[in-house]
Design an enzyme around this catalytic site. Structure first.
Site, short mmCIF file in Angstrom:
data_model
loop_
_atom_site.label_atom_id
_atom_site.label_comp_id
_atom_site.label_asym_id
_atom_site.label_seq_id
_atom_site.Cartn_x
_atom_site.Cartn_y
_atom_site.Cartn_z
CB THR A 63 -0.98 -0.02 1.32
OG1 THR A 63 -0.12 0.11 2.51
CG2 THR A 63 -1.81 -1.31 1.55
CD GLU A 109 -5.02 -2.71 2.49
OE1 GLU A 109 -5.56 -2.12 1.64
OE2 GLU A 109 -4.40 -1.79 3.30
CE LYS A 159 -13.42 13.13 12.99
NZ LYS A 159 -12.21 12.94 12.29
CD1 TRP A 205 -17.85 14.05 12.00
CD2 TRP A 205 -17.82 12.15 10.74
NE1 TRP A 205 -17.21 13.29 12.73
CE2 TRP A 205 -17.43 11.92 12.27
CE3 TRP A 205 -17.86 11.15 9.94
CZ2 TRP A 205 -16.66 10.68 12.60
CZ3 TRP A 205 -17.21 9.98 10.65
CH2 TRP A 205 -16.62 9.86 11.66
#
Ligand code: ADP
Length: 547
Positions: free
Chosen positions: A185, A334, A442, A447
């Site tokens: 990654t 993944e 935030k 959010w």
């Protein structure tokens, strides 16, 4: 009682053998690093992969040896894709766009013993060699006459190794759970981590790529593979291409809008895949040369946009300019990477224009093989109402269970892998990534999705690319700051850009300020590098911040 069906393992070599036997003449076209166009076929790739396996064996490659690559999308890289796993070794594709320190770390951590590289990476190899003592053999992907002279490094020429090798190789019958390839990654946080795919996960993933509600890959497709072979196995397309016998068009190192357009036209590509940045470059080229281009020569039918959120403007442009259907897909290293895929359902039959684009803007639905769920802060699953958003988790036979060389499991007690993405799931099962958990803004307990604001900004005709980050605010903790990179020659001021958001998003979600920048930083996989931006704008004083 066991079933009485043949227990033949799912192996990468079986994909190549099938393509070689039943799609031998189907073309593989590559643009090479030296600018030449190379024409090959599944038949030739199959034959050369056998020579390559013999050559690798002569270099000491045995079961589970890691063979690294620093290479573009070309026929030689494709041969490595099949020969190395086919013989039982592990192909480790290294992303050459990473920082030198990260590349050295990854090669060393993986324990690569052979490293195959394109000529454009000769300088990189010179810098890497002293730092990668485990690499015993460096192979340049070229003819003998092109072999680079790299001080202190003995370089072998790929074509000479093939010439010297015997033509026939019997692919061994391996355990399908054996490791086949390794991808790290990008490591936007901490050190890169290695995802180790198996033969079984790779072959199962191909079925998803070829399924009609997957990517729908088929023998008649001519596929322009823009997504690099060094990024998550090029989304599995080389393997799926062999499974279905599609023509593959490999653009080498040149991913400019002009080069992509030319290849798409000349090779009559009807299917392509890439990250949004690449497509923005393609449309930029088209807009600049609109007068001289005959768009009716483009045969594109479907295009996959993934790797980051697909801006609505891109989905609309593919439709308007080519009549091509943009498949918005979500996934990660993944998850194979195919996780969710944006195809239509029966109730969308007949939808056109904005209503269809609304569906395409979502990041797709779960495909068989990858189960997904969203979870709230209390660890409980959230409703699939398109509103509630929470941590997205995935599980399935091509989702990672752990990382190479790390002991810890990557999954929880229920087998879920936590993706680090925050998403909604609607009643039809379509997900929408509202943000990376670390990029969400935030603001006073609410959010705000940075991705939603970026998509709106990119819809403005003057904007080439946009990034939204949260900056500290004394009253609201964090508020959104919009950074925009304008199209060449475009002019627009802060007020006009802020006004563009009116009516498109709740007023409290609108950015507090705009900065026009010359360029935006990208990660090695073409995504916006928000961490760098957050560091750069740390302490930035928003005009809305009370004195
Ligand atoms: P890296 O971490 O190496 O950059 P990955 O390809 O593994 O590369 O990145 C996966 C991440 O990319 C996902 O977790 C998600 O945050 C983002 N991503 C991928 N596809 C989409 C999409 N369709 N919409 C929004 N984000 C996406």
């Amino acid at each position: 009682m066991h079933g009485l069906m043949q227990n033949r393992p799912l192996l990468v070599s079986s994909l190549l053998t099938h393509a070689q036997r039943f799609h031998a003449r189907r073309e593989i076209v590559s643009l090479l690093v030296d600018g030449r166009t190379h024409r090959s076929s599944w038949g030739e790739i199959g034959a050369r992969a056998q020579r390559l396996a013999n050559a690798m064996a002569a270099l000491g490659v045995v079961d589970s040896t890691r063979v690294g690559t620093l290479a573009w999308n070309t026929h030689r890289h494709l041969e490595l894709y099949f020969a190395v796993p086919g013989m039982g070794a592990v192909l480790h594709t290294v992303n050459p766009r990473l920082h030198l320190d990260q590349i050295a770390y990854i090669i060393d951590h993986a324990g690569d013993e052979v490293l195959c590289f394109d000529l454009s990476f000769s300088d990189l190899v010179q810098a890497l060699a002293p730092r990668c003592p485990k690499v015993k053999t460096w192979v340049a992907l070229c003819d003998e006459s092109q072999t680079p002279q790299i001080p202190g490094v003995a370089v072998r020429a790929y074509e000479s190794l093939l010439d010297a090798a015997a033509p026939h190789f019997d692919w061994p019958v391996l355990d399908e759970q054996q490791a086949s390839s390794l991808c790290y990654t990008s490591g936007t946080t901490g050190n890169p981590k290695g995802v180790l795919y198996s033969h079984r996960s790779t072959v199962l993933h191909c079925f998803a790529a070829c399924a009609a509600d997957g990517l729908g890959m088929a023998a008649r497709d001519s596929v322009l593979l823009v997504v690099p072979l060094f990024h998550v196995n090029a989304w599995g397309v080389p393997f799926a291409g062999a499974m279905c016998g599609a023509k593959l068009v490999l653009p080498g190192p040149n991913l400019s809008g002009e080069a992509i357009y030319r290849l798409m036209r000349d090779e009559r590509c009807n299917f392509s895949l890439g990250v949004p940045t690449v497509w923005l470059g393609l449309f930029d080229h088209i807009e600049r040369h609109r007068e001289s281009l005959d768009l009716s020569q483009i045969r594109l039918e479907r295009v996959v946009i993934g790797g980051s959120a697909a801006p609505r403007a891109l989905i609309e442009k593919f439709d308007a300019l080519f009549g091509a259907f943009a498949i918005h897909a979500w996934g990660m290293t993944e998850t194979g990477p195919l996780g969710t895929i944006g195809r239509l359902l029966a109730q969308h039959e007949g939808l056109s224009g904005a209503a269809r684009h609304d569906v395409q803007c979502k990041a797709g639905r779960a495909i068989y093989g990858v189960d997904i769920e969203i979870f709230g802060p209390d660890g409980k699953p959230l409703p699939h109402d398109g509103v509630a958003f929470g941590e997205l988790r995935a599980r399935g036979p091509w989702v990672a269970a752990g990382y190479f060389g790390l002991d810890a499991s990557a999954v929880d007690a229920d087998g879920w892998f936590t993706t680090g993405d925050v998403a909604t799931v609607d009643a039809d099962g379509y997900i929408q990534i509202t943000d990376r958990a670390k990029d969400v803004i935030k603001s006073g307990g609410e959010w705000i999705s940075s991705i939603e604001l970026e998509n709106i900004a990119v819809g403005h005709p003057a904007v080439q690319e946009a990034a939204v980050i949260g900056v500290a605010h004394r009253r609201w903790q964090e508020r959104p700051l919009l950074l925009v990179h304008l199209k060449p020659g475009a002019r627009i001021d802060r007020e006009a850009l802020l006004a563009w958001f009116e009516g498109k998003v709740a007023s409290w979600c609108r950015p507090d300020d705009v900065v026009i920048v010359d360029s935006l930083p990208h990660t090695a996989t073409g995504k916006l590098q928000k961490r760098t931006l957050r560091e750069q704008y740390q302490g930035y004083r928003l005009p809305t911040d009370p004195d």
